[in-house]
Design a protein around this motif. Structure first.
Motif, PDB file in Angstrom:
ATOM      1  N   TRP A 202      17.460 -36.111 -40.929  1.00 21.48           N
ATOM      2  CA  TRP A 202      17.883 -34.660 -40.511  1.00 21.48           C
ATOM      3  C   TRP A 202      16.725 -33.728 -40.399  1.00 21.48           C
ATOM      4  O   TRP A 202      15.974 -33.580 -41.326  1.00 21.48           O
ATOM      5  N   HIS A 203      16.766 -33.075 -39.045  1.00 20.30           N
ATOM      6  CA  HIS A 203      15.459 -32.021 -39.056  1.00 20.30           C
ATOM      7  C   HIS A 203      15.755 -31.038 -37.762  1.00 20.30           C
ATOM      8  O   HIS A 203      16.933 -31.402 -37.124  1.00 20.30           O
ATOM      9  N   TYR A 204      15.187 -30.158 -37.768  1.00 22.02           N
ATOM     10  CA  TYR A 204      15.068 -29.156 -36.435  1.00 22.02           C
ATOM     11  C   TYR A 204      13.554 -29.501 -35.881  1.00 22.02           C
ATOM     12  O   TYR A 204      12.849 -29.853 -36.403  1.00 22.02           O
ATOM     13  N   ASP A 205      13.576 -28.969 -34.605  1.00 24.51           N
ATOM     14  CA  ASP A 205      12.396 -29.100 -33.958  1.00 24.51           C
ATOM     15  C   ASP A 205      11.778 -28.108 -33.955  1.00 24.51           C
ATOM     16  O   ASP A 205      12.399 -26.903 -33.805  1.00 24.51           O
ATOM     17  N   THR A 206      10.351 -27.985 -33.951  1.00 26.60           N
ATOM     18  CA  THR A 206       9.722 -26.752 -33.782  1.00 26.60           C
ATOM     19  C   THR A 206      10.118 -26.105 -32.307  1.00 26.60           C
ATOM     20  O   THR A 206       9.932 -24.745 -32.153  1.00 26.60           O
TER      21      THR A 206
ATOM     22  N   LEU B 227      20.724 -29.331 -35.670  1.00 28.79           N
ATOM     23  CA  LEU B 227      20.231 -30.449 -36.644  1.00 28.79           C
ATOM     24  C   LEU B 227      20.405 -31.762 -35.973  1.00 28.79           C
ATOM     25  O   LEU B 227      21.287 -31.787 -35.320  1.00 28.79           O
ATOM     26  N   HIS B 228      19.260 -32.540 -36.185  1.00 29.72           N
ATOM     27  CA  HIS B 228      19.569 -34.072 -35.681  1.00 29.72           C
ATOM     28  C   HIS B 228      18.719 -35.022 -36.369  1.00 29.72           C
ATOM     29  O   HIS B 228      17.762 -34.584 -37.113  1.00 29.72           O
ATOM     30  N   GLN B 229      19.186 -36.375 -36.232  1.00 27.36           N
ATOM     31  CA  GLN B 229      18.475 -37.049 -36.715  1.00 27.36           C
ATOM     32  C   GLN B 229      18.539 -38.404 -36.124  1.00 27.36           C
ATOM     33  O   GLN B 229      19.434 -38.611 -35.039  1.00 27.36           O
TER      34      GLN B 229
HETATM   35 FE   LIG Z   1      13.671 -33.858 -33.233  1.00 29.04          FE
END
Ligand SMILES: [Fe+2]
Length: 287
Positions: free
Chosen positions: A160-164, A229-231
């Motif tokens: 899981w993360h966000y993009d810049t 949020l995505h993974q």
């Molecule tokens: Fe991403």
């Protein structure tokens, strides 16, 4: 290895004539994408790449996969930042998840590659701008990470993360034979609010807001990854998953932060040191 295709030949331009500004097919495509993006920040163009375009891009990536960089940091919070002792242990900033995928960085995808030819093709940026209702889009100027291939070997995942960047497109070059699913939580945060309670729910296993996307090789995916949020789930097959990622920005000249680029991609350039002194960023979110 080089591609002798033109940008127009890299994609299925007959079906998706994005360079033909007067085409009714282009107008239809744009309105479909706009409807999907408005719904949940995600849209897919099936078989966007031509057969040969896909093959060239896949071969380029495979030829470079041994040079993929694996971050020394094997556990990250969703902001790719440090924890905070003053916050509870289950606060999203203190939840560190394994992240084991690698990246083939932009500097390795040299000028003669199909990936780079397509990325720098002005009709692509113009088409994306029209889809997003923006006056203009620019390629992300980060020399290390503006266009990269995410490599997920068997057993690896991209947690899981966000993009810049507010806006990214991806093209799947090779799906995992099993696992390796793209999952996202639409609009989980806003420019003003990290919505930590909602993030905490996802991190503790609540799947009620999660969407899983079915993607095939050659599909183009639009994704508003700065707020969703995505993974990519663990690759449970016995062969690699390869995904090309292209980033665009609304302002020209934007590059990634020195520390984040170094952490994620293992290298920085003079431009990153200069950027550290004069930050050009769209918002004040954590990462
Ligand atoms: Fe991403």
């Amino acid at each position: 290895m080089m591609s002798d295709l033109t940008a127009q030949q890299i994609i299925d331009h007959q079906r998706y004539p994005i360079a033909d500004l007067n085409s009714p097919l282009r107008a239809d495509l744009i309105s479909n994408i706009q409807a999907d993006l408005a719904k949940d920040g995600c849209a897919v163009i099936k078989n966007f790449l031509s057969e040969q375009g896909l093959q060239d891009m896949l071969n380029e990536a495979l030829a470079r996969k041994d040079q993929a960089y694996y971050s020394a940091k094997k556990h990250c919070n969703v902001y790719l930042g440090d924890g905070d002792d003053s916050l509870p242990a289950d606060h999203p900033r203190n939840v560190f998840l394994p992240r084991t995928n690698g990246f083939i960085t932009a500097d390795l995808l040299t000028e003669d590659t199909a990936a780079r030819i397509l990325y720098h093709w002005q009709p692509l940026a113009a088409f994306l701008a029209d889809c997003l209702g923006k006056p203009e889009l620019f390629i992300y100027e980060d020399p290390v990470s503006n266009m990269i291939v995410n490599l997920g070997k068997p057993g690896q995942q991209f947690n899981w993360h966000y993009d810049t960047n507010e806006f990214t497109i991806t093209m799947l070059l090779k799906p995992a034979l099993s696992g390796g699913h793209f999952e996202y939580v639409p609009n989980l945060r806003t420019p003003q609010d990290e919505c930590y309670d909602e993030v905490r729910k996802v991190l503790s296993g609540d799947r009620s807001r999660i969407t899983r996307l079915e993607l095939n090789a050659g599909d183009l995916q639009f994704f508003l990854g700065r707020f969703s949020l995505h993974q990519v789930t663990e690759n449970t097959g016995d062969d690699d998953r390869l995904l090309l990622i292209m980033s665009f920005t609304e302002k020209p000249g934007v590059i990634g932060s020195l520390y984040r680029v170094k952490d994620l991609y293992g290298k920085v350039t003079d431009a990153h040191y200069e950027n550290e002194r004069q930050r050009v960023r769209a918002d004040e979110l954590l990462d």
